[in-house]
Design a protein around this motif. Structure first.
Motif, PDB file in Angstrom:
ATOM      1  N   VAL A 158      12.930 -35.777   8.249  1.00 36.66           N
ATOM      2  CA  VAL A 158      12.350 -34.635   7.540  1.00 36.66           C
ATOM      3  C   VAL A 158      12.618 -34.779   6.048  1.00 36.66           C
ATOM      4  N   ARG A 159      11.595 -34.542   5.235  1.00 37.46           N
ATOM      5  CA  ARG A 159      11.721 -34.647   3.784  1.00 37.46           C
ATOM      6  C   ARG A 159      11.122 -33.406   3.140  1.00 37.46           C
ATOM      7  N   ILE A 160      11.552 -33.108   1.923  1.00 37.14           N
ATOM      8  CA  ILE A 160      11.054 -31.921   1.234  1.00 37.14           C
ATOM      9  C   ILE A 160      10.395 -32.246  -0.110  1.00 37.14           C
ATOM     10  N   GLY A 161      10.588 -33.474  -0.606  1.00 37.14           N
ATOM     11  CA  GLY A 161      10.062 -33.840  -1.919  1.00 37.14           C
ATOM     12  C   GLY A 161       8.553 -33.729  -2.015  1.00 37.14           C
ATOM     13  N   ALA A 162       7.842 -34.195  -0.982  1.00 35.83           N
ATOM     14  CA  ALA A 162       6.379 -34.144  -1.013  1.00 35.83           C
ATOM     15  C   ALA A 162       5.879 -32.705  -1.068  1.00 35.83           C
ATOM     16  N   MET A 163       6.577 -31.799  -0.407  1.00 33.87           N
ATOM     17  CA  MET A 163       6.190 -30.395  -0.437  1.00 33.87           C
ATOM     18  C   MET A 163       6.317 -29.838  -1.851  1.00 33.87           C
ATOM     19  N   ARG A 164       7.402 -30.189  -2.538  1.00 39.16           N
ATOM     20  CA  ARG A 164       7.598 -29.706  -3.908  1.00 39.16           C
ATOM     21  C   ARG A 164       6.503 -30.238  -4.836  1.00 39.16           C
ATOM     22  N   ALA A 165       6.144 -31.512  -4.658  1.00 37.06           N
ATOM     23  CA  ALA A 165       5.092 -32.095  -5.489  1.00 37.06           C
ATOM     24  C   ALA A 165       3.744 -31.422  -5.205  1.00 37.06           C
ATOM     25  N   SER A 166       3.482 -31.145  -3.930  1.00 42.34           N
ATOM     26  CA  SER A 166       2.251 -30.468  -3.558  1.00 42.34           C
ATOM     27  C   SER A 166       2.177 -29.084  -4.200  1.00 42.34           C
TER      28      SER A 166
END
Length: 248
Positions: A158-166
């Motif tokens: 599970v990652r959260i970085g892509a969500m922040r960029a989106s």
């Protein structure tokens, strides 16, 4: 009395949505664009959705000729590099008629960018998220490690970085598109260009944009030569749509 609960004229709204093109060669470079028209379009633009209602957009409007001349110089450098590194390496795509037309259209904009009446640079307060750093911080969080131990595969990977960029870019591009639609409905054309971004720092110095503000793109704005824009040739949505599960 104005009411907002009546149905829209879908034929007219669909015409607006399907004929708002990227306009580069058909920009009227001689007709001035009133300040009030830009302001009206921007008021509509800021009604667009924004993550967590941050409204952290800013809009820099450039009309001074000497500044546009300086921006055009940087734009041209990026365009020449783009041509060399991307277009000349595009292989067979160079022989596709639509690709050639798009390239010619982009080249025409590069040649005329200094003459476009208005250049709008949408910005976002803050800098783009560092996806790798955010993911590393997320993975090191004791709560995530505990969850991985307790739930195994449910948490692994599970990652959260892509969500922040989106969230970051997704909070400005709906407003940019609304701006373009509002321009189209008033007889103006526009396009999204990123050619000045390799020189973001230099452009920031030229325009007084703080280092902590991200320039997203540049939107050249002008009245159009003619209004007979038509829907573009696109693959049918049903050919590119999957229901329930992905399939080729």
């Amino acid at each position: 009395m104005t009411t907002f609960d009546t149905p829209f004229d879908t034929a007219e709204t669909d015409r607006l949505l399907t004929t708002t093109r990227s306009v580069r060669r058909r920009l009227d470079l001689t007709r001035p664009v009133p300040k009030a028209v830009i302001e009206e379009a921007l008021e509509i633009a800021v009604q667009a959705p924004t993550a967590n209602d941050q409204q952290n957009w800013r809009w820099l409007v450039v009309t001074e000729q000497d500044v546009k001349d300086q921006l055009a110089e940087l734009f041209d450098i990026s365009w020449q590099f783009h041509q060399k590194e991307v277009w000349t390496g595009a292989g067979r795509r160079r022989n596709v008629p639509q690709a050639r037309r798009n390239n010619a259209s982009a080249a025409a904009l590069a040649e005329s960018i200094a003459k476009v009446p208005v250049l709008v640079i949408p910005c976002v307060l803050g800098r783009p998220p560092d996806i790798g750093a955010i993911d590393a911080q997320w993975g090191a969080d004791p709560r995530v490690r505990t969850g991985r131990a307790e739930h195994g595969e449910a948490v692994e990977g599970v990652r959260i970085g892509a969500m922040r960029a989106s969230n970051f870019y997704g909070s400005i591009f709906p407003a940019i598109w609304s701006f373009q639609l509002a321009l189209r409905s008033r007889g103006l054309g526009s396009t999204i260009s990123c050619m000045h971004l390799p020189f973001e720092r230099q452009v920031g110095n030229l325009l007084g944009i703080p280092a902590g503000v991200t320039q997203i793109c540049m939107v050249p704005v002008a009245y159009t030569v003619g209004t007979d824009f038509r829907p573009a040739k696109r693959h049918a949505a049903r050919e590119r749509t999957c229901w329930e599960r992905w399939h080729a």
